[in-house]
Motif scaffolding. Structure first.
Motif, PDB file in Angstrom:
ATOM      1  N   ALA A   1     -14.387  80.871  77.871  1.00 35.35           N
ATOM      2  CA  ALA A   1     -13.184  81.495  78.511  1.00 35.35           C
ATOM      3  C   ALA A   1     -12.981  82.802  78.225  1.00 35.35           C
ATOM      4  O   ALA A   1     -13.738  83.429  77.291  1.00 35.35           O
ATOM      5  N   ILE A   2     -12.456  83.614  79.011  1.00 37.08           N
ATOM      6  CA  ILE A   2     -12.320  84.965  78.971  1.00 37.08           C
ATOM      7  C   ILE A   2     -11.195  85.006  77.749  1.00 37.08           C
ATOM      8  O   ILE A   2     -10.519  84.087  77.277  1.00 37.08           O
ATOM      9  N   THR A   3     -11.295  86.297  77.167  1.00 38.77           N
ATOM     10  CA  THR A   3     -10.370  86.400  75.946  1.00 38.77           C
ATOM     11  C   THR A   3      -8.805  86.078  76.112  1.00 38.77           C
ATOM     12  O   THR A   3      -8.245  85.348  75.381  1.00 38.77           O
ATOM     13  N   ALA A   4      -8.455  86.653  77.153  1.00 42.03           N
ATOM     14  CA  ALA A   4      -6.881  86.175  77.593  1.00 42.03           C
ATOM     15  C   ALA A   4      -6.554  84.868  77.528  1.00 42.03           C
ATOM     16  O   ALA A   4      -5.681  84.438  77.021  1.00 42.03           O
ATOM     17  N   GLN A   5      -7.573  84.018  78.012  1.00 40.53           N
ATOM     18  CA  GLN A   5      -7.296  82.464  77.984  1.00 40.53           C
ATOM     19  C   GLN A   5      -7.384  82.121  76.551  1.00 40.53           C
ATOM     20  O   GLN A   5      -6.650  81.166  76.347  1.00 40.53           O
TER      21      GLN A   5
ATOM     22  N   VAL B   1      -6.484  83.537  73.998  1.00 41.01           N
ATOM     23  CA  VAL B   1      -5.438  84.016  73.125  1.00 41.01           C
ATOM     24  C   VAL B   1      -3.942  83.240  73.596  1.00 41.01           C
ATOM     25  O   VAL B   1      -3.365  83.213  72.904  1.00 41.01           O
ATOM     26  N   ASN B   2      -4.101  83.219  74.888  1.00 38.46           N
ATOM     27  CA  ASN B   2      -2.893  82.530  75.364  1.00 38.46           C
ATOM     28  C   ASN B   2      -2.782  81.154  74.959  1.00 38.46           C
ATOM     29  O   ASN B   2      -1.780  80.488  74.481  1.00 38.46           O
ATOM     30  N   ARG B   3      -4.021  80.420  74.797  1.00 36.70           N
ATOM     31  CA  ARG B   3      -4.084  79.174  74.145  1.00 36.70           C
ATOM     32  C   ARG B   3      -3.590  78.905  72.890  1.00 36.70           C
ATOM     33  O   ARG B   3      -2.840  78.030  72.359  1.00 36.70           O
ATOM     34  N   LEU B   4      -4.163  79.959  72.103  1.00 33.33           N
ATOM     35  CA  LEU B   4      -3.459  80.083  70.563  1.00 33.33           C
ATOM     36  C   LEU B   4      -2.071  80.203  70.560  1.00 33.33           C
ATOM     37  O   LEU B   4      -1.253  79.793  69.708  1.00 33.33           O
ATOM     38  N   ALA B   5      -1.493  81.218  71.380  1.00 32.22           N
ATOM     39  CA  ALA B   5      -0.195  81.654  71.358  1.00 32.22           C
ATOM     40  C   ALA B   5       0.687  80.615  71.566  1.00 32.22           C
ATOM     41  O   ALA B   5       1.939  80.155  71.291  1.00 32.22           O
ATOM     42  N   GLU B   6       0.464  79.833  72.792  1.00 37.33           N
ATOM     43  CA  GLU B   6       1.304  78.731  73.347  1.00 37.33           C
ATOM     44  C   GLU B   6       1.328  77.852  72.204  1.00 37.33           C
ATOM     45  O   GLU B   6       2.346  76.984  71.980  1.00 37.33           O
ATOM     46  N   ALA B   7       0.179  77.549  71.509  1.00 38.37           N
ATOM     47  CA  ALA B   7       0.169  76.246  70.634  1.00 38.37           C
ATOM     48  C   ALA B   7       1.014  76.777  69.493  1.00 38.37           C
ATOM     49  O   ALA B   7       1.991  76.106  68.646  1.00 38.37           O
ATOM     50  N   HIS B   8       0.891  78.257  69.053  1.00 42.13           N
ATOM     51  CA  HIS B   8       1.798  78.824  67.847  1.00 42.13           C
ATOM     52  C   HIS B   8       3.422  78.687  68.425  1.00 42.13           C
ATOM     53  O   HIS B   8       4.095  78.195  67.554  1.00 42.13           O
ATOM     54  N   GLN B   9       3.853  78.766  69.686  1.00 41.44           N
ATOM     55  CA  GLN B   9       5.070  79.042  69.790  1.00 41.44           C
ATOM     56  C   GLN B   9       5.620  77.432  69.680  1.00 41.44           C
ATOM     57  O   GLN B   9       7.058  77.322  69.775  1.00 41.44           O
ATOM     58  N   VAL B  10       5.129  76.520  70.185  1.00 43.20           N
ATOM     59  CA  VAL B  10       5.491  75.144  70.008  1.00 43.20           C
ATOM     60  C   VAL B  10       5.382  74.432  68.630  1.00 43.20           C
ATOM     61  O   VAL B  10       5.760  73.236  68.506  1.00 43.20           O
ATOM     62  N   GLY B  11       4.835  75.162  67.870  1.00 49.65           N
ATOM     63  CA  GLY B  11       4.516  74.743  66.562  1.00 49.65           C
ATOM     64  C   GLY B  11       3.194  73.817  66.302  1.00 49.65           C
ATOM     65  O   GLY B  11       3.108  73.010  65.466  1.00 49.65           O
ATOM     66  N   GLY B  12       2.120  74.191  67.218  1.00 50.16           N
ATOM     67  CA  GLY B  12       1.283  73.003  67.367  1.00 50.16           C
ATOM     68  C   GLY B  12      -0.042  73.666  67.075  1.00 50.16           C
ATOM     69  O   GLY B  12      -1.293  73.259  67.523  1.00 50.16           O
ATOM     70  N   LEU B  13      -0.140  74.954  66.422  1.00 50.79           N
ATOM     71  CA  LEU B  13      -1.154  75.717  65.996  1.00 50.79           C
ATOM     72  C   LEU B  13      -2.146  74.997  65.431  1.00 50.79           C
ATOM     73  O   LEU B  13      -3.377  74.991  65.454  1.00 50.79           O
ATOM     74  N   SER B  14      -1.824  74.348  64.423  1.00 46.86           N
ATOM     75  CA  SER B  14      -2.831  73.456  63.204  1.00 46.86           C
ATOM     76  C   SER B  14      -3.394  72.385  64.147  1.00 46.86           C
ATOM     77  O   SER B  14      -4.827  72.406  63.972  1.00 46.86           O
ATOM     78  N   ASP B  15      -2.800  71.769  65.171  1.00 45.46           N
ATOM     79  CA  ASP B  15      -3.321  70.869  65.863  1.00 45.46           C
ATOM     80  C   ASP B  15      -4.324  71.101  66.726  1.00 45.46           C
ATOM     81  O   ASP B  15      -5.498  70.745  67.184  1.00 45.46           O
ATOM     82  N   GLU B  16      -4.120  72.578  67.433  1.00 49.26           N
ATOM     83  CA  GLU B  16      -4.908  73.213  68.627  1.00 49.26           C
ATOM     84  C   GLU B  16      -6.254  73.795  67.654  1.00 49.26           C
ATOM     85  O   GLU B  16      -7.224  73.505  68.123  1.00 49.26           O
ATOM     86  N   SER B  17      -6.047  74.204  66.444  1.00 43.32           N
ATOM     87  CA  SER B  17      -7.019  74.826  65.679  1.00 43.32           C
ATOM     88  C   SER B  17      -7.953  73.620  65.399  1.00 43.32           C
ATOM     89  O   SER B  17      -9.529  73.559  65.378  1.00 43.32           O
TER      90      SER B  17
END
Length: 125
Positions: A4-8, A10-26
């Motif tokens: 993915a390009i960088t923007a994709q 970081v967007n993926r990480l930021a969206e997961a962080h916003q909904v409280g799902g960063l740990s699951d996404e990681s």
């Protein structure tokens, strides 16, 4: 493998962080043995996103492969991450077990396009 390009990324990480799902996404991203991050430096990061991306790279660089492409030399990554210290820490992790390859020359995408020449005026005569 995931590309993915960088923007994709970081967007993926930021969206997961916003909904409280960063740990699951990681955890999901942790199952991918190779990620390819294209075009670091094309668009500067917001500070919070730069920190999320740094944390992601920091968490995985010892055990999984990362390929990063950038048109900016490491010395200018502070501009990309908005902070020279975060940029230096990111570079430190990326090059720790890495092979850095610097490519010189014309872009593969631009070959044969004659964009280096100024077009001549057509007088129509």
């Amino acid at each position: 493998m995931a590309f993915a390009i960088t923007a994709q990324w970081v967007n993926r990480l930021a969206e997961a962080h916003q909904v409280g799902g960063l740990s699951d996404e990681s955890t999901r991203l942790g199952r991918i043995l190779l990620i390819i991050v294209d075009a670091v430096g094309y668009i500067p990061f917001e500070p919070e996103v730069a920190n999320l991306f740094f944390q992601y790279i920091s968490d995985r660089y010892e055990w999984a492969s990362v390929i990063v492409s950038s048109n900016k030399p490491f010395g200018r990554w502070g501009e990309v991450f908005g902070d020279d210290i975060v940029a230096a820490a990111m570079i430190d992790r990326l090059v720790h077990h890495a092979e850095a390859i610097s490519l010189k020359g014309d872009s593969y995408r631009m070959r044969g396009r004659n964009l280096g020449r100024v077009p001549t005026a057509d007088t129509g005569e």
